[in-house]
Design a protein around this motif. Structure first.
Motif, PDB file in Angstrom:
ATOM      1  N   SER A 138      12.454  -3.206  13.446  1.00 37.69           N
ATOM      2  CA  SER A 138      11.536  -2.866  14.136  1.00 37.69           C
ATOM      3  C   SER A 138      10.164  -1.776  13.320  1.00 37.69           C
ATOM      4  O   SER A 138       8.933  -1.756  13.308  1.00 37.69           O
ATOM      5  CB  SER A 138      11.408  -1.835  15.726  1.00 37.69           C
ATOM      6  OG  SER A 138      12.829  -0.371  14.670  1.00 37.69           O
ATOM      7  N   TYR A 139      10.780  -1.443  11.845  1.00 35.17           N
ATOM      8  CA  TYR A 139      10.118  -0.852  11.038  1.00 35.17           C
ATOM      9  C   TYR A 139       9.389  -2.289  10.368  1.00 35.17           C
ATOM     10  O   TYR A 139       8.579  -1.947   9.755  1.00 35.17           O
ATOM     11  CB  TYR A 139      10.687  -0.977   9.852  1.00 35.17           C
ATOM     12  CG  TYR A 139      10.706  -0.708   8.476  1.00 35.17           C
ATOM     13  CD1 TYR A 139      10.073   0.487   7.738  1.00 35.17           C
ATOM     14  CD2 TYR A 139      11.067  -1.907   7.593  1.00 35.17           C
ATOM     15  CE1 TYR A 139       9.847  -0.007   6.296  1.00 35.17           C
ATOM     16  CE2 TYR A 139      10.582  -2.098   6.443  1.00 35.17           C
ATOM     17  CZ  TYR A 139      10.037  -1.247   5.891  1.00 35.17           C
ATOM     18  OH  TYR A 139       9.389  -1.273   4.086  1.00 35.17           O
ATOM     19  N   GLY A 140       9.341  -3.545  10.992  1.00 32.55           N
ATOM     20  CA  GLY A 140       8.587  -4.482   9.845  1.00 32.55           C
ATOM     21  C   GLY A 140       7.725  -4.781  11.357  1.00 32.55           C
ATOM     22  O   GLY A 140       6.925  -5.767  10.307  1.00 32.55           O
ATOM     23  N   GLY A 141       7.518  -4.062  12.291  1.00 33.74           N
ATOM     24  CA  GLY A 141       6.436  -3.856  12.997  1.00 33.74           C
ATOM     25  C   GLY A 141       7.177  -5.063  14.374  1.00 33.74           C
ATOM     26  O   GLY A 141       6.477  -6.016  14.931  1.00 33.74           O
ATOM     27  N   ILE A 142       8.234  -6.051  14.386  1.00 37.16           N
ATOM     28  CA  ILE A 142       8.776  -6.644  15.385  1.00 37.16           C
ATOM     29  C   ILE A 142       9.319  -5.926  16.297  1.00 37.16           C
ATOM     30  O   ILE A 142       9.995  -5.101  16.931  1.00 37.16           O
ATOM     31  CB  ILE A 142      10.571  -7.709  14.906  1.00 37.16           C
ATOM     32  CG1 ILE A 142       9.670  -8.979  13.797  1.00 37.16           C
ATOM     33  CG2 ILE A 142      10.628  -8.574  15.785  1.00 37.16           C
ATOM     34  CD1 ILE A 142      10.780  -9.898  13.014  1.00 37.16           C
TER      35      ILE A 142
END
Lengths: 363, 519
Positions: free
Chosen positions: A240-244
């Motif tokens: 989620s940090y990477g935008g997934i």
């Protein structure tokens, strides 16, 4: 230097996989030994189990293919979600729903084009399996429900729903026979059996299973979805940090898993039973978990472990046929074999998996 | 180097590790390394990450078997096959990541493995008396009945030390004990360690903070790439000499930078309030701006809202009020991916939990923000070769020490993991780089590199929001310094017009000067 390291790693990997294979084969021999002892103690010829399995590897390989088909597909349904650290224990329920949808659509298409009607049957089954799998997925995403529990409980609902269908609205009243089953589905919707394996009910579903395995392997290796599944499974915070969005991935894998489970239902209805039958599913879904665990959740490995469990299942049937061992004893023998194998190869992993899901790391 | 180590006699050594060798595939973690620790001394073991310090200590503590070499304790050859044996030999280790059971009380954690029993039951009273005496003697106070998960990091460390003392250990290994402590906690720890030394115990102090080494130790062993490169009494050396031996070249921590000429406003956070994960207010009406060509540093003791502030700006936490304006657009409600696509990069404070996926490959970790983009993927199908080329290029460009990006990330040292994070985050050419605790747990060489990267982002006309609990780092990098305390910004100080003491006072809440939002 780089080269050497890579060679060393490759050699080590090879050694490791040989070692694992050797250990698994040892386990299988041990399992057969246990089964033979049990037969001896119960007063039956201990060789029966070996003869049964031998037969399913030789003259009756067709039977093995028949059983391997649903087992490979269920194994794939399980392995798809496992990589994302989501545990679908509801393959049984999803395949029941798939079978029900397949039957309904097939009964509605008595004179349609054979190709299109088969496509429609499978599409309906996949959609039904997917929708049924999305229920626990949505519960997980929005209410943080543990999917291990919800998927398992939904199995009962699906099984009972099929019972209701075949004793109520879909019941076959034409023959007058007292059978809890739907009418036979029209011939144009039957999935063909494999002619050179006749008279067994081995069918084209086996090819579907192989194609599905290749497709899943491709999905893992070569697609953005495969990458997302891997990352979400490895560390959902990182994802989620990477935008997934891990929630979206959860819905995607559960939907995919349910769709594969739906195929199992469609194959069983359109190629094997040709009707919806109460209790037609001998726990393919749970066997699928063991199939996937034994293959280390590798789609290509699932094909082999599916074939292996297919041989076992078929071996039981053969044993019953060629000896006077009663079917209850056969079931016990097969349970002994599966337990012994899974106890060593799969149980530690299963325990780990349940523990992780209980901690709810994927929230 | 010859096969046998020179055998020193004379002073009484508590620990002698002679010609230790340990090889991993592709790496020699310890290469004929020898370590001599006297009775009653604090011995500094220093070196960059991956230098072999941890390997040596894990061997001494029985967690790793050496391929070769002799270990001697108080002059006698011993074989240490497991941590249990190490404990029996009187060795204790305070790990960087504490080895405590979070759901058990402090008391139970301390007495584990050496439980006083009376009539078949744990003798709680006796245990309390014994531990109480230790706490009193060393001024190490922790509530024995609270559960470990309720403790702060500093308290957990105290529990580890109490545990070692309770076991009557004569040899104490401390693996980067100050990495997680505030300045005042560090001072306190140093006092305790000195006291232990004066009682004749031997302490091995692993660190890469050279100032602490100089303040605390008696003798120093320096390692680099598995080899002992230096061995010296502290009195005969100084920081610059040590860092040269440690890194293998001269280190320049003063990085040249272009003069301060801030450009247009990139980030404008207005009146942000937010809750933390437990639902308690963590941010109270925080406003700040970051302009092009500047580094804004946020100082503060950890847990004063910095983490939440970063999460709000990066898009992982929704604020309860306030708005985030980025390059003139309100991005308050947008997704993480939207912000990343528009040039916000983020180096997270907790590298292992959020910044990387340890079980995946280095390459998987490098491509997180690109794998789906045009040029790397088409209709959901990934071009693995291009992504591989990209990660190999990043590996070379950022000098990430691994033979191949196909290796598991967990095989890298902390500094190299951080290089992976920086490679990923700065290669996107961010307009705003959020760097939270960027040098935590990494060595001087990697720190120099990463500080260089941060300055490079600033000098190329982009903006950096730096969050750090290390005052040195804040002071040396920031153009403007904001201090956070209890969810508020309590001071706004320009570079060069403040010092460690002043910031320290604001950090502890002793002073407050509520600044208004800048233009």
């Amino acid at each position: 230097m780089e080269r050497r390291v890579r060679d060393w790693l490759a050699a080590a990997e090879m050694r490791e996989s040989l070692e694992i294979s050797a250990r698994r084969i040892g386990m299988i021999i041990l399992a057969l030994l246990f089964a033979a002892i049990f037969l001896k103690v119960s007063g039956y010829p201990p060789s029966a189990v070996v003869r049964g399995i031998f037969l399913s590897l030789t003259r009756d390989a067709a039977g093995t293919v028949r059983w391997a088909t649903p087992l490979i597909l269920s194994g794939l349904a399980v392995c798809v979600t496992y990589k994302a650290e989501i545990y679908n224990l509801g393959v049984d329920g999803q395949l029941y729903m798939g079978a029900a949808a397949a039957t309904v659509v097939a009964l509605l298409l008595p004179d349609a084009d054979p190709f299109l009607s088969r496509v429609a049957v499978f599409a309906a089954a996949m959609a039904a399996g997917m929708l049924f799998a999305l229920i626990p997925a949505l519960l997980k995403v929005y209410l943080d429900t543990n999917e291990v529990v919800s998927t398992m409980l939904l199995n009962f609902i699906a099984a009972l729903y099929v019972d209701y269908l075949v004793t109520g609205p879909l019941r076959d009243t034409s023959t007058g026979a007292n059978l809890n089953a739907s009418p036979i589905i029209p011939r144009n919707t039957w999935l063909p059996r494999i002619s050179y394996l006749a008279p067994s009910s081995a069918n084209v579903g086996f090819y579907i299973a192989l194609i599905a395995a290749v497709a899943i392997a491709f999905m893992f290796k070569k697609t953005t979805l495969g990458y997302e599944i891997k990352i979400v499974g490895a560390n959902s915070r990182f994802a989620s940090y990477g935008g997934i969005r891990p929630q979206r991935t959860t819905l995607q894998v559960m939907g995919l898993s349910g769709a594969i489970a739906g195929i199992v239902g469609a194959v069983e209805v359109s190629a094997v039973q040709h009707r919806l039958l109460a209790g037609f599913n001998p726990d393919f879904g749970f066997d699928g978990i063991v199939v996937s665990l034994l293959a280390n959740h590798n789609p290509a490995g699932v094909v082999f472990s599916g074939l292996f469990f297919g041989a076992l299942k078929n071996g039981g049937a053969n044993m019953e046929r060629i000896t006077d061992v009663p079917s209850a004893v056969t079931k016990i023998v097969m349970a002994i074999i599966i337990l012994t194998i899974s106890a060593r190869a799969a149980l530690p992993k299963l325990r780990q998996m349940l523990k992780r899901s209980a901690r709810g790391d994927n929230a | 180097m010859s096969g046998r180590a020179e055998h020193r006699t004379g002073a009484a050594y508590a620990v002698e590790m002679l010609n230790i060798r340990k090889e991993y595939p592709g790496v020699v973690a310890a290469d004929d390394a020898s370590l001599y620790v006297k009775e009653g001394e604090i011995h500094g073991l220093i070196g960059e990450n991956g230098a072999g310090k941890s390997t040596m200590m894990n061997i001494l503590y029985g967690m790793i078997k050496p391929d070769r070499g002799i270990i001697r304790l108080y002059g006698r050859d011993v074989v240490i096959g497991s941590p249990r044996m190490a404990i029996e030999h009187g060795i204790s280790m305070v790990h960087q990541h504490f080895m405590l059971m979070p759901n058990m009380s402090v008391l139970r954690n301390v007495i584990l493995g050496r439980t006083p029993v009376r009539r078949g039951l744990i003798d709680v009273a006796a245990a309390k008396t014994a531990i109480g005496a230790i706490m009193e003697e060393y001024d190490l106070h922790v509530d024995l009945d609270s559960n470990v998960y309720q403790l702060s990091v500093g308290e957990k460390q105290r529990v580890e030390i109490i545990k070692a003392l309770y076991r009557e250990s004569r040899i104490l290994i401390l693996d980067e004990p100050t990495a997680v402590l505030t300045p005042s906690e560090t001072n306190k720890l140093m006092e305790v360690l000195t006291k232990l030394k004066n009682q004749g115990r031997s302490l091995i102090f692993i660190t890469h903070k050279l100032r602490e080494v100089m303040a605390l130790t008696d003798n120093i062993t320096v390692m680099r790439r598995g080899v002992v490169t230096g061995r010296t009494p502290k009195s005969e050396t100084e920081i610059s000499a040590l860092s040269t031996v440690m890194v293998g070249r001269e280190v320049d921590l003063e990085i040249p930078r272009k003069p301060y000429r801030p450009g247009e406003c990139v980030l404008d956070a207005r009146g942000i309030s937010a809750l933390n994960s437990r639902g308690l207010p963590a941010l109270r009406d925080v406003s700040l701006t970051v302009n092009r060509s500047e580094i804004v540093g946020i100082a503060g003791v950890e847990g004063n809202g910095q983490s939440e502030l970063v999460e709000v700006i990066a898009g992982m936490l929704s604020p309860t009020s306030g708005s985030v304006i980025y390059k003139g657009t309100d991005i308050t409600g947008t997704s993480v991916r939207y912000r990343r696509e528009n040039g916000i990069s983020h180096v997270p404070e907790d590298r292992l939990r959020r910044g990387v996926a340890k079980t995946c490959t280095v390459s998987d970790n490098l491509i997180l923000n690109r794998y789906y983009q045009k040029g790397y993927a088409k209709m959901g199908i990934i071009d693995n070769r291009k992504l591989r080329d990209l990660s190999e290029r990043l590996r070379e460009e950022f000098a990430i020490k691994t033979p191949d990006t196909g290796y598991k990330l967990s095989t890298l040292s902390g500094g190299n993991m951080q290089k992976v994070v920086f490679a990923r985050e700065t290669q996107m050419i961010p307009d705003l780089l959020i760097a939270a605790q960027p040098s935590r747990g990494i060595d001087i060489g990697a720190m120099e590199y990463i500080h260089g990267q941060i300055i490079a982002v600033r000098d190329s006309g982009r903006s950096v929001l730096l969050v750090s609990a290390e005052l040195d780092e804040i002071l040396s990098l920031s153009d403007r310094i904001l201090v956070m305390y209890e969810g508020r910004i309590v001071a706004r100080l320009p570079r060069g017009e403040t010092d460690e003491r002043e910031i320290g006072e604001y950090m502890m809440g002793a002073r407050s000067k509520d600044g208004e939002a800048c233009a």
